[in-house]
Design an enzyme around this catalytic site. Structure first.
Site: not given
Ligand code: DGY
Length: 319
Positions: A236, A265, A283
């Site tokens: 993250r 984001e 992402h």
């Molecule tokens: C998740 O599954 O958490 C991925 O990062 C997509 O947000």
């Protein structure tokens, strides 16, 4: 006539999942309502289930407006935007989609690592610009070797371990940092994140997001990584102090970065656009047809499993 189960869909999902949900339940898309807050206040009590995602999440406030909610099924493995404590307090079951995306997130971490180390995206730009065929132009700069290099992994959950197994195929020397050593793994645990950063050539971040890991990677860790060290983030954006990362990259205090996630984001710090040693992705770590289909199936199965016999296939760990 029996009443159909009413499901609120927080944001857009794969079209095939939306169709499957609409065929089985009465679904309403919250994101399509002109005033989602007003809609929830007026109609929230009519919903039995909520479908959300790791990116959209849910808040205690949303749950308060849905007094009859029994189940939440979230698309994704991330829990940082899911107010699990609020769901627990209300006795609402929550499901998510772990495991099915381990391979693809690990694959992308390795892709980013190889890209920044071997300058793949930069070399592609070099060819497209015509620099290769330009007489007298400088030859493309040498890159850095991955095979046999030192890899530090921050977080050694399911995905972290999958990354480590991939990296073992490159004969990398692997160590990891977690709060406590992980049982049953052969890789060396490093209790100090700064020491791990100082030791490794490549630091891959794959720890959970949220308050507990916010800015875990700070200026001190980046300085320990140093001008020959690369960082890859598939966790993250919040795990890295983004302002410190931008400064370290601009001032060349670290060698480069491969980033799939950002703090705000889809906003990406503009300063990074000019840097050839940085690879920026929107992402997409889990973004393959196969994995997204498996995630969609799990979202549906979690909800259906709960409605049928009170059991999610993958219940989220409640605090
Ligand atoms: C998740 O599954 O958490 C991925 O990062 C997509 O947000």
């Amino acid at each position: 006539m029996t009443r159909r189960t009413r499901i609120l869909q927080a944001g857009r999902l794969l079209p095939s999942l939306e169709q499957r949900l609409a065929a089985a339940f009465d679904t309403v898309l919250l994101a399509e309502q002109p005033d989602p807050q007003a809609f929830l206040a007026e109609h929230g009590e009519g919903f039995d289930g909520l479908i959300t995602s790791a990116g959209v999440g849910f808040t205690a406030d949303m749950l308060e407006r849905m007094p009859n909610l029994r189940a939440i099924s979230s698309f994704g493995v991330g829990l940082d935007r899911l107010d699990l404590a609020a769901a627990r307090d209300r006795g609402i079951a929550v499901g998510y989609t772990p495991d099915v995306l381990n391979d693809c997130v690990a694959d992308l971490a390795i892709a980013l690592l190889l890209d920044v180390a071997r300058r793949v995206s930069e070399a592609d730009r070099f060819v497209r610009r015509g620099d290769w065929v330009t007489p007298g132009a400088k030859s493309f700069p040498l890159a850095r070797k991955v095979s046999g290099a030192k890899l530090g992994i921050v977080g050694l959950g399911r995905i972290g371990q999958t990354i480590a197994r991939r990296a073992a195929g490159f004969d990398m020397d692997i160590r990891y940092h977690t709060r406590r050593p992980v049982d049953g793994v052969a890789w060396k645990h490093e209790p100090s994140l700064v020491e791990l950063a100082r030791w490794c050539d490549y630091l891959v971040v794959i720890t959970a997001g949220g308050a507990a890991t916010r800015h875990l990677i700070d200026a001190a860790v980046l300085d320990a990584l140093g001008p020959h060290g690369f960082i890859v983030n598939v966790a993250r954006g919040s795990v890295i102090d983004e302002a410190a990362l931008v400064r370290a990259l601009v001032e060349k205090r670290i060698a480069g970065a491969g980033l799939d996630v950002f703090d705000n984001e889809p906003e990406v710090p503009r300063e990074l656009f000019a840097l050839d040693n940085v690879v920026l992705l929107p992402h997409i770590a889990s973004g393959t047809e196969e994995t997204r289909r498996a995630m969609a199936d799990r979202v549906f199965d979690n909800l259906q499993g709960f409605l049928r016999d009170g059991r999610m296939v993958s219940p989220a760990p409640l605090p």
